[in-house]
Design a protein around this motif. Structure first.
Motif, PDB file in Angstrom:
ATOM      1  N   ALA A 149       0.821  -1.213   0.000  1.00 22.01           N
ATOM      2  CA  ALA A 149       0.000   0.000   0.000  1.00 22.01           C
ATOM      3  C   ALA A 149       0.857   1.266   0.000  1.00 22.01           C
ATOM      4  CB  ALA A 149      -0.934  -0.003   1.210  1.00 22.01           C
ATOM      5  N   SER A 150       1.982   1.241   0.666  1.00 25.22           N
ATOM      6  CA  SER A 150       2.832   2.430   0.775  1.00 25.22           C
ATOM      7  C   SER A 150       3.773   2.626  -0.397  1.00 25.22           C
ATOM      8  CB  SER A 150       3.680   2.362   2.043  1.00 25.22           C
ATOM      9  OG  SER A 150       2.868   2.414   3.169  1.00 25.22           O
ATOM     10  N   TYR A 151       4.302   1.534  -0.925  1.00 23.68           N
ATOM     11  CA  TYR A 151       5.354   1.649  -1.913  1.00 23.68           C
ATOM     12  C   TYR A 151       4.841   1.826  -3.342  1.00 23.68           C
ATOM     13  CZ  TYR A 151       9.268   0.887   1.225  1.00 23.68           C
ATOM     14  OH  TYR A 151      10.220   1.037   2.181  1.00 23.68           O
ATOM     15  N   SER A 152       3.669   1.331  -3.657  1.00 23.66           N
ATOM     16  CA  SER A 152       3.106   1.452  -5.006  1.00 23.66           C
ATOM     17  C   SER A 152       4.125   1.075  -6.077  1.00 23.66           C
ATOM     18  CB  SER A 152       2.580   2.875  -5.241  1.00 23.66           C
ATOM     19  OG  SER A 152       1.586   3.189  -4.316  1.00 23.66           O
ATOM     20  N   ASN A 153       4.788  -0.040  -5.859  1.00 25.94           N
ATOM     21  CA  ASN A 153       5.821  -0.524  -6.778  1.00 25.94           C
ATOM     22  C   ASN A 153       5.367  -1.864  -7.343  1.00 25.94           C
ATOM     23  OD1 ASN A 153       8.061  -2.097  -7.682  1.00 25.94           O
ATOM     24  ND2 ASN A 153       9.470  -0.826  -6.526  1.00 25.94           N
ATOM     25  N   PRO A 154       5.231  -1.974  -8.670  1.00 25.44           N
ATOM     26  CA  PRO A 154       4.734  -3.235  -9.251  1.00 25.44           C
ATOM     27  C   PRO A 154       5.596  -4.455  -8.917  1.00 25.44           C
ATOM     28  CG  PRO A 154       4.745  -1.484 -10.896  1.00 25.44           C
ATOM     29  CD  PRO A 154       5.427  -0.944  -9.673  1.00 25.44           C
ATOM     30  N   LEU A 155       6.919  -4.308  -8.880  1.00 27.91           N
ATOM     31  CA  LEU A 155       7.778  -5.453  -8.554  1.00 27.91           C
ATOM     32  C   LEU A 155       7.612  -5.879  -7.097  1.00 27.91           C
ATOM     33  CD1 LEU A 155      11.102  -4.802 -10.497  1.00 27.91           C
ATOM     34  CD2 LEU A 155       9.398  -6.588 -10.902  1.00 27.91           C
ATOM     35  N   LEU A 156       7.508  -4.907  -6.196  1.00 28.05           N
ATOM     36  CA  LEU A 156       7.289  -5.223  -4.787  1.00 28.05           C
ATOM     37  C   LEU A 156       5.921  -5.894  -4.617  1.00 28.05           C
ATOM     38  CD1 LEU A 156       8.380  -3.321  -1.748  1.00 28.05           C
ATOM     39  CD2 LEU A 156       5.970  -3.853  -1.878  1.00 28.05           C
ATOM     40  N   LEU A 165      14.361 -10.398   6.449  1.00 30.74           N
ATOM     41  CA  LEU A 165      15.320  -9.304   6.296  1.00 30.74           C
ATOM     42  C   LEU A 165      14.746  -8.212   5.404  1.00 30.74           C
ATOM     43  CD1 LEU A 165      18.135  -8.068   6.699  1.00 30.74           C
ATOM     44  CD2 LEU A 165      18.911  -9.451   4.745  1.00 30.74           C
ATOM     45  N   ALA A 166      14.145  -8.604   4.286  1.00 30.03           N
ATOM     46  CA  ALA A 166      13.564  -7.625   3.357  1.00 30.03           C
ATOM     47  C   ALA A 166      12.467  -6.812   4.030  1.00 30.03           C
ATOM     48  CB  ALA A 166      13.008  -8.335   2.124  1.00 30.03           C
ATOM     49  N   ILE A 167      11.566  -7.487   4.738  1.00 25.42           N
ATOM     50  CA  ILE A 167      10.462  -6.779   5.392  1.00 25.42           C
ATOM     51  C   ILE A 167      11.007  -5.848   6.474  1.00 25.42           C
ATOM     52  CG2 ILE A 167       8.400  -7.069   6.824  1.00 25.42           C
ATOM     53  CD1 ILE A 167       7.888  -9.698   5.205  1.00 25.42           C
ATOM     54  N   PHE A 168      11.991  -6.311   7.214  1.00 21.52           N
ATOM     55  CA  PHE A 168      12.623  -5.464   8.237  1.00 21.52           C
ATOM     56  C   PHE A 168      13.195  -4.195   7.603  1.00 21.52           C
ATOM     57  CE2 PHE A 168      16.587  -4.238  10.384  1.00 21.52           C
ATOM     58  CZ  PHE A 168      16.088  -3.856  11.613  1.00 21.52           C
ATOM     59  N   ILE A 169      13.934  -4.349   6.510  1.00 14.75           N
ATOM     60  CA  ILE A 169      14.532  -3.191   5.833  1.00 14.75           C
ATOM     61  C   ILE A 169      13.443  -2.260   5.300  1.00 14.75           C
ATOM     62  CG2 ILE A 169      15.895  -2.449   3.825  1.00 14.75           C
ATOM     63  CD1 ILE A 169      17.516  -5.087   4.162  1.00 14.75           C
ATOM     64  N   LEU A 170      12.426  -2.844   4.659  1.00 14.96           N
ATOM     65  CA  LEU A 170      11.372  -2.025   4.055  1.00 14.96           C
ATOM     66  C   LEU A 170      10.529  -1.294   5.099  1.00 14.96           C
ATOM     67  CD1 LEU A 170      10.371  -4.504   1.239  1.00 14.96           C
ATOM     68  CD2 LEU A 170      11.334  -2.214   0.896  1.00 14.96           C
ATOM     69  N   LEU A 171      10.207  -1.963   6.195  1.00 20.23           N
ATOM     70  CA  LEU A 171       9.444  -1.293   7.258  1.00 20.23           C
ATOM     71  C   LEU A 171      10.248  -0.150   7.876  1.00 20.23           C
ATOM     72  CD1 LEU A 171       7.760  -4.271   9.149  1.00 20.23           C
ATOM     73  CD2 LEU A 171       6.595  -2.489   7.821  1.00 20.23           C
ATOM     74  N   GLY A 172      11.556  -0.319   7.949  1.00 12.57           N
ATOM     75  CA  GLY A 172      12.409   0.683   8.582  1.00 12.57           C
ATOM     76  C   GLY A 172      12.868   1.797   7.667  1.00 12.57           C
ATOM     77  N   LEU A 228      17.561   4.869  -0.676  1.00 14.47           N
ATOM     78  CA  LEU A 228      18.489   3.804  -1.049  1.00 14.47           C
ATOM     79  C   LEU A 228      18.197   2.545  -0.245  1.00 14.47           C
ATOM     80  CD1 LEU A 228      20.959   2.720  -2.543  1.00 14.47           C
ATOM     81  CD2 LEU A 228      22.386   3.723  -0.746  1.00 14.47           C
ATOM     82  N   GLU A 229      17.937   2.700   1.049  1.00 20.41           N
ATOM     83  CA  GLU A 229      17.639   1.546   1.899  1.00 20.41           C
ATOM     84  C   GLU A 229      16.392   0.815   1.395  1.00 20.41           C
ATOM     85  OE1 GLU A 229      17.950   4.673   3.142  1.00 20.41           O
ATOM     86  OE2 GLU A 229      19.897   4.548   4.132  1.00 20.41           O
ATOM     87  N   ALA A 230      15.367   1.577   0.990  1.00 23.07           N
ATOM     88  CA  ALA A 230      14.138   0.963   0.478  1.00 23.07           C
ATOM     89  C   ALA A 230      14.425   0.172  -0.791  1.00 23.07           C
ATOM     90  CB  ALA A 230      13.078   2.025   0.224  1.00 23.07           C
ATOM     91  N   HIS A 231      15.263   0.701  -1.653  1.00 19.08           N
ATOM     92  CA  HIS A 231      15.594  -0.021  -2.895  1.00 19.08           C
ATOM     93  C   HIS A 231      16.362  -1.308  -2.584  1.00 19.08           C
ATOM     94  CE1 HIS A 231      13.861   3.020  -5.400  1.00 19.08           C
ATOM     95  NE2 HIS A 231      14.681   3.955  -4.938  1.00 19.08           N
ATOM     96  N   VAL A 232      17.222  -1.264  -1.583  1.00 18.43           N
ATOM     97  CA  VAL A 232      17.911  -2.488  -1.145  1.00 18.43           C
ATOM     98  C   VAL A 232      16.882  -3.494  -0.625  1.00 18.43           C
ATOM     99  CG1 VAL A 232      19.509  -3.444   0.587  1.00 18.43           C
ATOM    100  CG2 VAL A 232      20.121  -1.364  -0.678  1.00 18.43           C
ATOM    101  N   GLY A 233      15.957  -3.016   0.202  1.00 18.69           N
ATOM    102  CA  GLY A 233      14.901  -3.890   0.720  1.00 18.69           C
ATOM    103  C   GLY A 233      14.065  -4.501  -0.392  1.00 18.69           C
ATOM    104  N   GLU A 234      13.751  -3.711  -1.403  1.00 15.74           N
ATOM    105  CA  GLU A 234      12.986  -4.219  -2.542  1.00 15.74           C
ATOM    106  C   GLU A 234      13.758  -5.317  -3.260  1.00 15.74           C
ATOM    107  OE1 GLU A 234      12.241  -0.678  -4.813  1.00 15.74           O
ATOM    108  OE2 GLU A 234      10.780   0.072  -3.366  1.00 15.74           O
ATOM    109  N   ALA A 235      15.057  -5.108  -3.455  1.00 13.87           N
ATOM    110  CA  ALA A 235      15.883  -6.122  -4.125  1.00 13.87           C
ATOM    111  C   ALA A 235      15.934  -7.409  -3.300  1.00 13.87           C
ATOM    112  CB  ALA A 235      17.293  -5.578  -4.365  1.00 13.87           C
ATOM    113  N   VAL A 236      16.047  -7.276  -2.002  1.00 15.22           N
ATOM    114  CA  VAL A 236      16.073  -8.457  -1.132  1.00 15.22           C
ATOM    115  C   VAL A 236      14.722  -9.169  -1.170  1.00 15.22           C
ATOM    116  CG1 VAL A 236      16.406  -9.291   1.245  1.00 15.22           C
ATOM    117  CG2 VAL A 236      17.895  -7.505   0.336  1.00 15.22           C
TER     118      VAL A 236
END
Length: 186
Positions: free
Chosen positions: A82-89, A134-141, A147-155
């Motif tokens: 809901a927050s990221y509005s990213n098709p890949l996520l 790990l990905a959810i932890f990074i994305l929530l934080g 940059l951190e969000a993009h790392v979380g998305e990749a994970v």
């Protein structure tokens, strides 16, 4: 109630707290939500460890622990989508939640057939779980578009790929039963 079951119950009670804090108009919500999620992940590991170590495994725990895990992960992913509005996520999240539904149904069916061990948790499943946590932890934080969000998305995308692989492994193990004539009589 024993300590492992209390920890599992605490994880369930953390879910509405996570949701409320995620939507607060407060800058500290990202880090707070990441910490709540990390605590939930730690209690997931801890309740299983204690149940085995203290010989406190119960039918309630065997049922409720995976439910608590799936609820926490699914709800966190819904918040992020809901927050990221990213098709890949969104696609990665749909793969993860969809796989959980398929494998839960497969495990239930295999248990009815007396073949639950055929779909036991594998190394790939454990690696997938670690990556998604790990990905959810990074994305929530992280704030979206950092940059951190993009790392979380990749994970998370890597976790989704591992999710597909682990689903393939489970389905391959169960395939002979799924295709057997005796299993198909029902």
């Amino acid at each position: 109630m024993n300590i492992p079951n209390i920890l599992t119950s605490v994880r369930i009670f953390m879910i509405p707290i996570l949701v409320v804090i995620y939507y607060l108009p407060w800058e500290g919500r990202y880090y707070t939500c990441a910490i709540i999620f990390a605590l939930a992940a730690i209690t997931d590991w801890l309740d299983g460890y204690l149940a085995r170590k203290l010989d406190q495994t119960t039918a309630f725990g065997a049922f409720f622990d995976p439910v608590a895990d799936k609820l926490m992960v699914s709800i966190a992913l819904v918040l992020l989508v809901a927050s990221y509005s990213n098709p890949l996520l969104t696609l990665a999240s749909a793969v993860i939640v969809g796989r959980e539904i398929v494998i839960s149904a497969l495990r239930e069916w295999m248990a009815e057939m007396g073949k639950r061990a055929s779909v036991a948790v594998s190394y790939i499943g454990k690696l997938k779980t670690t990556m998604q946590m790990l990905a959810i932890f990074i994305l929530l934080g992280s704030r979206p578009d950092t940059l951190e969000a993009h790392v979380g998305e990749a994970v998370l995308i890597a976790a989704a790929l591992l999710t597909l692989w682990s689903m393939y492994v489970y389905l391959k193990a169960a395939w002979p039963e799924l295709m057997s004539k005796e299993s198909n009589k029902n």
